[in-house]
Design a protein around this motif. Structure first.
Motif, PDB file in Angstrom:
ATOM      1  N   LEU A  67      39.566  36.775  -8.318  1.00 31.63           N
ATOM      2  CA  LEU A  67      39.771  35.596  -7.485  1.00 31.63           C
ATOM      3  C   LEU A  67      40.923  34.705  -7.957  1.00 31.63           C
ATOM      4  N   LEU A  68      41.073  34.565  -9.265  1.00 35.54           N
ATOM      5  CA  LEU A  68      42.134  33.702  -9.792  1.00 35.54           C
ATOM      6  C   LEU A  68      43.509  34.355  -9.623  1.00 35.54           C
ATOM      7  N   PRO A  69      44.590  33.570  -9.567  1.00 37.56           N
ATOM      8  CA  PRO A  69      45.928  34.118  -9.270  1.00 37.56           C
ATOM      9  C   PRO A  69      46.641  34.781 -10.446  1.00 37.56           C
ATOM     10  N   LEU A  70      45.902  35.289 -11.434  1.00 37.36           N
ATOM     11  CA  LEU A  70      46.546  35.943 -12.571  1.00 37.36           C
ATOM     12  C   LEU A  70      47.437  37.087 -12.117  1.00 37.36           C
ATOM     13  N   ALA A  71      46.980  37.870 -11.148  1.00 41.77           N
ATOM     14  CA  ALA A  71      47.765  39.004 -10.666  1.00 41.77           C
ATOM     15  C   ALA A  71      49.108  38.549 -10.106  1.00 41.77           C
ATOM     16  N   SER A  72      49.121  37.409  -9.433  1.00 37.80           N
ATOM     17  CA  SER A  72      50.373  36.886  -8.874  1.00 37.80           C
ATOM     18  C   SER A  72      51.346  36.501  -9.985  1.00 37.80           C
ATOM     19  N   TYR A  73      50.825  35.931 -11.074  1.00 36.26           N
ATOM     20  CA  TYR A  73      51.680  35.562 -12.197  1.00 36.26           C
ATOM     21  C   TYR A  73      52.284  36.809 -12.857  1.00 36.26           C
ATOM     22  N   ILE A  74      51.544  37.900 -12.857  1.00 39.75           N
ATOM     23  CA  ILE A  74      52.034  39.145 -13.450  1.00 39.75           C
ATOM     24  C   ILE A  74      53.078  39.809 -12.558  1.00 39.75           C
ATOM     25  N   LEU A  75      52.867  39.747 -11.248  1.00 41.56           N
ATOM     26  CA  LEU A  75      53.774  40.403 -10.302  1.00 41.56           C
ATOM     27  C   LEU A  75      55.056  39.614 -10.047  1.00 41.56           C
ATOM     28  N   LEU A  76      54.967  38.300 -10.085  1.00 46.31           N
ATOM     29  CA  LEU A  76      56.101  37.460  -9.690  1.00 46.31           C
ATOM     30  C   LEU A  76      57.394  37.758 -10.451  1.00 46.31           C
ATOM     31  N   PRO A  77      57.387  37.857 -11.798  1.00 40.30           N
ATOM     32  CA  PRO A  77      58.645  38.156 -12.498  1.00 40.30           C
ATOM     33  C   PRO A  77      59.243  39.507 -12.088  1.00 40.30           C
ATOM     34  N   LEU A  78      58.386  40.474 -11.787  1.00 43.31           N
ATOM     35  CA  LEU A  78      58.876  41.778 -11.342  1.00 43.31           C
ATOM     36  C   LEU A  78      59.554  41.660  -9.992  1.00 43.31           C
ATOM     37  N   GLY A 116      54.435  50.677 -17.374  1.00 46.57           N
ATOM     38  CA  GLY A 116      55.465  51.672 -17.099  1.00 46.57           C
ATOM     39  C   GLY A 116      56.808  51.291 -17.694  1.00 46.57           C
ATOM     40  N   LEU A 117      57.161  50.026 -17.589  1.00 48.73           N
ATOM     41  CA  LEU A 117      58.425  49.558 -18.168  1.00 48.73           C
ATOM     42  C   LEU A 117      58.440  49.758 -19.683  1.00 48.73           C
ATOM     43  N   ILE A 118      57.334  49.418 -20.321  1.00 50.36           N
ATOM     44  CA  ILE A 118      57.249  49.584 -21.776  1.00 50.36           C
ATOM     45  C   ILE A 118      57.288  51.060 -22.157  1.00 50.36           C
ATOM     46  N   GLY A 119      56.502  51.874 -21.441  1.00 46.82           N
ATOM     47  CA  GLY A 119      56.465  53.306 -21.736  1.00 46.82           C
ATOM     48  C   GLY A 119      57.795  53.987 -21.515  1.00 46.82           C
ATOM     49  N   TYR A 120      58.482  53.627 -20.448  1.00 46.74           N
ATOM     50  CA  TYR A 120      59.783  54.236 -20.160  1.00 46.74           C
ATOM     51  C   TYR A 120      60.828  53.841 -21.204  1.00 46.74           C
ATOM     52  N   ARG A 121      60.743  52.604 -21.676  1.00 44.02           N
ATOM     53  CA  ARG A 121      61.703  52.179 -22.704  1.00 44.02           C
ATOM     54  C   ARG A 121      61.436  52.891 -24.019  1.00 44.02           C
ATOM     55  N   LEU A 122      60.170  53.003 -24.399  1.00 47.97           N
ATOM     56  CA  LEU A 122      59.812  53.637 -25.671  1.00 47.97           C
ATOM     57  C   LEU A 122      60.147  55.125 -25.679  1.00 47.97           C
ATOM     58  N   THR A 123      60.079  55.767 -24.530  1.00 49.45           N
ATOM     59  CA  THR A 123      60.354  57.207 -24.453  1.00 49.45           C
ATOM     60  C   THR A 123      61.803  57.508 -24.063  1.00 49.45           C
ATOM     61  N   GLY A 124      62.628  56.467 -23.956  1.00 53.10           N
ATOM     62  CA  GLY A 124      64.049  56.679 -23.686  1.00 53.10           C
ATOM     63  C   GLY A 124      64.393  56.960 -22.243  1.00 53.10           C
ATOM     64  N   ARG A 125      63.471  56.731 -21.323  1.00 48.24           N
ATOM     65  CA  ARG A 125      63.752  56.980 -19.915  1.00 48.24           C
ATOM     66  C   ARG A 125      64.562  55.862 -19.284  1.00 48.24           C
ATOM     67  N   THR A 126      64.582  54.707 -19.943  1.00 53.03           N
ATOM     68  CA  THR A 126      65.458  53.603 -19.555  1.00 53.03           C
ATOM     69  C   THR A 126      66.131  53.070 -20.807  1.00 53.03           C
ATOM     70  N   SER A 127      67.230  52.368 -20.609  1.00 48.54           N
ATOM     71  CA  SER A 127      67.968  51.812 -21.742  1.00 48.54           C
ATOM     72  C   SER A 127      67.661  50.335 -21.956  1.00 48.54           C
ATOM     73  N   ILE A 144      48.236  46.934  -9.926  1.00 50.64           N
ATOM     74  CA  ILE A 144      49.642  47.251  -9.659  1.00 50.64           C
ATOM     75  C   ILE A 144      50.553  46.597 -10.700  1.00 50.64           C
ATOM     76  N   GLY A 145      50.338  45.310 -10.939  1.00 55.59           N
ATOM     77  CA  GLY A 145      51.203  44.584 -11.865  1.00 55.59           C
ATOM     78  C   GLY A 145      51.113  45.092 -13.290  1.00 55.59           C
ATOM     79  N   THR A 146      49.899  45.293 -13.779  1.00 55.59           N
ATOM     80  CA  THR A 146      49.753  45.765 -15.153  1.00 55.59           C
ATOM     81  C   THR A 146      50.281  47.189 -15.320  1.00 55.59           C
ATOM     82  N   LYS A 147      50.094  48.009 -14.289  1.00 54.06           N
ATOM     83  CA  LYS A 147      50.633  49.371 -14.366  1.00 54.06           C
ATOM     84  C   LYS A 147      52.156  49.346 -14.455  1.00 54.06           C
ATOM     85  N   GLU A 148      52.783  48.456 -13.693  1.00 54.21           N
ATOM     86  CA  GLU A 148      54.243  48.414 -13.696  1.00 54.21           C
ATOM     87  C   GLU A 148      54.792  47.917 -15.028  1.00 54.21           C
ATOM     88  N   TRP A 149      54.160  46.910 -15.609  1.00 55.91           N
ATOM     89  CA  TRP A 149      54.601  46.441 -16.928  1.00 55.91           C
ATOM     90  C   TRP A 149      54.384  47.529 -17.982  1.00 55.91           C
TER      91      TRP A 149
END
Length: 276
Positions: free
Chosen positions: A55-66, A248-259, A241-246
């Protein structure tokens, strides 16, 4: 291996799945006399956490920067040579079973690509999205979308189908192999706004220069970001959705899929007149 590990790990780490699992764990512990009070306490705590997070807008705070990482596409008058549509907006297996396009909540990716196809009638349209599940191969998404585009009158000669990719990183690698972009060409990258940072990161890594065209926003921005959700399921879905994307960003950086950990706009993407 990365594909399978990430899918299995995320199944258990998804906030909604994790919360329900912890509630069930508490109930299971409560079946033992010595752990009855502790188990009931665990179930109660995570039941309340589920309600609050839904119910609380935590998800919106996570998605907004993305979603605000890349501004809306701005048309500076330069020609567009190609449009890349990333998969994730169509249920391929359901579409095959029904014999018609079955879209999901990210259908705006398809709708905006159709609009762009008419706005830039000479641009090629590359649809990237294969099948695949943890336990076997599923129906590929790209051919389903391509068939739909052809049925509404888009010239088949303009359409490129990339149906091997299962991840965002593979989207970029296989799209570059298929498109063979030439120096100076301009390709638009269409995907959900919350997915755009990771998508841009892997396309840069693949040395495929694109202009971000974010769609499918899940937040409104401004004061509306602080509004609670009307339904628990809605808040939990966006939290997933938001937590998965964050992650993903961390995992891709650690595995060299992004710079970069959090890819953002480059100077060359600034300027122009708003086209949306």
């Amino acid at each position: 291996m990365f594909y399978y590990v990430s899918k299995i790990a995320w199944f258990f780490a998804t906030p909604s799945n994790l919360l329900i699992s912890l509630i069930l764990l508490g109930l299971a512990l409560a079946c033992f006399r010595r752990l009855r009070t502790f188990g009931i306490g665990v179930s109660l705590v995570f039941t309340l956490a589920t309600i609050a997070l839904g119910l609380l807008p935590l998800a919106s705070y996570i998605l907004l920067p993305l979603e605000e990482r890349f501004p809306p596409f701005r048309d500076d008058g330069k020609p567009v040579d190609g449009i890349i549509l990333l998969g994730g907006s169509v249920e391929a297996s359901d579409s095959a079973a029904r014999g018609r396009l079955v879209a999901n909540e990210s259908a705006e990716r398809v709708l905006d690509t159709i609009q762009l196809a008419h706005r830039y009638p000479t641009a090629r349209i590359l649809i990237s999205g294969g099948g695949g599940t943890v336990f076997g191969d599923g129906a590929a998404e790209a051919p389903v979308i391509a068939g739909y585009f052809k049925s509404i009158g888009i010239d088949p000669a303009r359409i490129l189908v990339e149906d091997r990719s299962r991840t965002t990183a593979e989207n970029a690698t296989f799209s570059r192999e298929l498109a063979k972009p030439r120096e100076g060409e301009r390709w638009l990258l269409v995907t959900s706004a919350w997915h755009m940072p990771r998508a841009v990161g892997v396309f840069r890594k693949a040395e495929f220069t694109t202009a971000p065209y974010p769609v499918d926003f899940r937040t409104a921005g401004g004061s509306r970001t602080h509004r609670p959700f009307a339904f628990i399921s809605e808040g939990l879905r966006r939290l997933d959705i938001g937590t998965k994307e964050w992650a993903g960003l961390i995992g891709y950086r650690l595995t060299g899929r992004t710079s970069e950990l959090f890819p953002g706009p480059q100077a060359s993407q600034a300027g122009g007149i708003a086209s949306r």
